[in-house]
Design an enzyme around this catalytic site. Structure first.
Site, PDB file in Angstrom:
ATOM      1  N   LYS A 114       5.383  28.884  76.358  1.00  0.00           N
ATOM      2  CA  LYS A 114       6.771  28.454  76.323  1.00  0.00           C
ATOM      3  C   LYS A 114       7.183  28.459  74.856  1.00  0.00           C
ATOM      4  O   LYS A 114       6.413  28.063  73.814  1.00  0.00           O
ATOM      5  CB  LYS A 114       6.777  26.874  76.689  1.00  0.00           C
ATOM      6  CG  LYS A 114       8.244  26.381  77.095  1.00  0.00           C
ATOM      7  CD  LYS A 114       7.650  25.030  77.669  1.00  0.00           C
ATOM      8  CE  LYS A 114       8.809  24.366  78.076  1.00  0.00           C
ATOM      9  NZ  LYS A 114       8.772  22.995  78.890  1.00  0.00           N
ATOM     10  N   ARG A 180       0.092  27.010  77.853  1.00  0.00           N
ATOM     11  CA  ARG A 180      -0.272  26.335  78.788  1.00  0.00           C
ATOM     12  C   ARG A 180      -1.589  27.120  79.462  1.00  0.00           C
ATOM     13  O   ARG A 180      -1.390  28.276  79.955  1.00  0.00           O
ATOM     14  CB  ARG A 180       0.731  25.665  79.633  1.00  0.00           C
ATOM     15  CG  ARG A 180       1.292  26.660  80.655  1.00  0.00           C
ATOM     16  CD  ARG A 180       2.002  26.358  81.905  1.00  0.00           C
ATOM     17  NE  ARG A 180       3.288  25.632  81.193  1.00  0.00           N
ATOM     18  CZ  ARG A 180       4.503  26.428  81.368  1.00  0.00           C
ATOM     19  NH1 ARG A 180       4.790  27.451  81.798  1.00  0.00           N
ATOM     20  NH2 ARG A 180       5.497  25.562  80.907  1.00  0.00           N
ATOM     21  N   ASP A 253      12.032  27.293  91.465  1.00  0.00           N
ATOM     22  CA  ASP A 253      11.118  28.132  90.420  1.00  0.00           C
ATOM     23  C   ASP A 253      10.294  27.510  89.618  1.00  0.00           C
ATOM     24  O   ASP A 253       9.692  27.843  88.817  1.00  0.00           O
ATOM     25  CB  ASP A 253      12.284  28.783  89.747  1.00  0.00           C
ATOM     26  CG  ASP A 253      13.123  27.755  88.959  1.00  0.00           C
ATOM     27  OD1 ASP A 253      13.842  27.151  89.651  1.00  0.00           O
ATOM     28  OD2 ASP A 253      13.386  28.072  87.662  1.00  0.00           O
ATOM     29  N   ASN A 254      10.258  26.005  89.984  1.00  0.00           N
ATOM     30  CA  ASN A 254       9.302  25.149  89.016  1.00  0.00           C
ATOM     31  C   ASN A 254       8.158  24.749  89.963  1.00  0.00           C
ATOM     32  O   ASN A 254       7.473  23.688  89.677  1.00  0.00           O
ATOM     33  CB  ASN A 254      10.402  24.036  88.592  1.00  0.00           C
ATOM     34  CG  ASN A 254      10.615  24.275  87.410  1.00  0.00           C
ATOM     35  OD1 ASN A 254      10.652  25.330  86.737  1.00  0.00           O
ATOM     36  ND2 ASN A 254      11.948  23.509  86.862  1.00  0.00           N
ATOM     37  N   ASP A 263       5.602  23.033  83.715  1.00  0.00           N
ATOM     38  CA  ASP A 263       6.925  23.270  83.140  1.00  0.00           C
ATOM     39  C   ASP A 263       7.667  21.817  83.011  1.00  0.00           C
ATOM     40  O   ASP A 263       8.890  21.456  83.671  1.00  0.00           O
ATOM     41  CB  ASP A 263       7.591  24.151  83.839  1.00  0.00           C
ATOM     42  CG  ASP A 263       8.838  24.685  83.016  1.00  0.00           C
ATOM     43  OD1 ASP A 263       8.880  24.373  81.601  1.00  0.00           O
ATOM     44  OD2 ASP A 263       9.984  25.428  83.426  1.00  0.00           O
TER      45      ASP A 263
END
Length: 453
Positions: A114, A180, A253-254, A263
């Protein structure tokens, strides 16, 4: 490089999907790389805890390839519903996957980023992450892991020396890149994209990849996949509730297909059992409020069923989807009993205790973390009067699953409300003082030991 030869097991399974699922990308060239958080506990599970400090920054700040895995980073392609509006213009816009390996349980794991720079899917974004955003993700993942929520783990946070302009933070603000560790970045939106393009061959390929690599099943059956995702996501929704956690942005999408939370943007822990409590200031309708999270996740899984309809019959997909409610009820009972620190008895009795607990939390206004701290092991203190009589009576017949001998129980409950998040950030922002963050992580890990089976 001193990678542990026994623990490090690299993979590159993602490449089996082929180019249509991702885009090769290059990381940003940052002015500096200064390690701010190194999670050696998580690193040991994939055999990279023995990296030197210099090697750590080269691999997790400069993204030199790790041996035996992906030769270069890839940005995944996906679509998704965002607050119930379909968006076909999505994909990894400020992150990528740059390595895969097996963990100490044999699971295929992704190393994702990220804030690692722009990709073909960045749109108007700069591809960067604020340092504060990285600090917030550390706190979220550490506490969720301690509270038994399936979650990604923050492996690394490296400050990158750029000044960023943001509308929701005092600017300019400091920049960082986060790594992550996650059991897959395959999202519900990954399937939605292929259904949108009516690419049945690619849908079948992704179903097979997911079942074989993420569920260890030698199958290509989309109905089987949906049933497994229903179970995992019902568990995730239940454990969010038991943790008092609000993700904030439960778009399709998460939600990944292994039911692992990841996320973290506008997350919050709810102070009290308030179903209307929201985390995102832009969630004006309360779509992803605390009490609506099971509904939101179920809705997202429905979109997976819709996508799979192109390669499977409707009736068995509907039957699999209909199991979400019963699975959620079973999972939330188990999750709340775990947090109460008592052993299950029988389904009806357990369900009655959980429902009584939820009612009392909702009507009393007692803090969620305070209550579970005080009630752990089943012995509710005398200060809990009405409306706790029903809970006290029910708990009397339960056996504790663990005693309260750990030093954690002699102090105060570990919480993570928004005021404390801000208080931890202030000394970092003003004096580059990381003492409060490091101390909080230590407290969380102590709580984890006290709660663990």
């Amino acid at each position: 490089m001193p990678i542990s030869p026994q623990a490090y097991r690299p993979e590159a399974k993602l490449l089996d999907l082929g180019d249509g699922f991702f885009d090769p990308v290059a990381p940003a060239d940052f002015p500096e790389t200064r390690t701010r958080f190194r999670n050696d506990r998580a690193a040991a599970q994939i055999g990279v805890d023995t990296l030197t400090d210099d090697e750590w920054t080269r691999h997790f700040g400069r993204f030199e390839p790790l041996p035996g895995t992906l030769p270069q980073p890839v940005a995944l392609r996906y679509h998704g519903h965002q607050f119930r509006n379909y968006n076909p213009d999505l994909g990894d816009g400020r992150g990528f996957t740059f390595a895969q390996m097996r963990d100490d349980r044999g699971r295929l794991m992704d190393l994702g980023t990220k804030g690692s720079g722009q990709t073909p899917w960045s749109r108007a974004g700069d591809g960067r992450l604020t340092l504060k955003g990285g600090v917030r993700e550390i706190l979220a993942t550490e506490l969720l892991e301690a509270l038994n929520v399936p979650t990604s783990r923050t492996l690394s946070l490296i400050e990158t020396g750029e000044e960023l302009q943001r509308g929701d933070e005092p600017s300019p603000t400091r920049s960082a890149v986060l790594v992550r560790l996650n059991h897959s970045h395959v999202r519900i939106g990954s399937f939605q994209r292929l259904a949108y393009h009516r690419d049945e061959a690619a849908l079948r390929k992704l179903v097979g990849y997911t079942l074989r690599n993420l569920y260890d099943e030698d199958s290509d059956d989309p109905v089987r996949l949906l049933g497994l995702v229903v179970g995992r996501t019902a568990r995730l929704a239940a454990r969010y509730m038991a943790a008092g956690f609000v993700h904030g942005v439960l778009n399709s999408d998460n939600i990944n297909v292994t039911g692992e939370s990841f996320d973290y943007g506008p997350w919050r822990f709810a102070p009290t059992w308030d179903p209307a409590f929201t985390a995102a200031y832009f969630d004006h309708q309360g779509l992803y409020a605390f009490g609506r999270q099971p509904e939101a996740i179920h809705w997202d899984v429905m979109q997976l069923a819709v996508a799979l309809r192109q390669i499977a019959e409707s009736d068995p997909l509907v039957a699999a989807l209909d199991q979400f409610g019963p699975r959620y009820q079973s999972e939330v009972t188990e999750a709340i009993l775990w947090r109460l620190g008592v052993r299950p008895r029988d389904p009806d009795t357990d369900r009655d205790l959980v429902q009584a607990t939820e009612r009392a939390l909702r009507t009393s206004g007692v803090g969620i973390d305070r209550f579970f701290f005080d009630a752990f092991g089943g012995d509710l203190p005398g200060t809990y009067d009405e409306p706790w009589a029903e809970v006290r009576a029910a708990l009397a017949s339960y056996e504790p699953r663990k005693d309260r001998s750990h030093p954690y129980w002699s102090g105060e409950p570990c919480s993570m409300l928004i005021d404390e998040v801000e208080a931890i950030w202030v000394p970092i922002a003003e004096h580059d003082d990381w003492t409060a963050l490091n101390a909080k992580v230590a407290v969380i890990r102590g709580m984890s030991q006290a709660l663990a089976d």
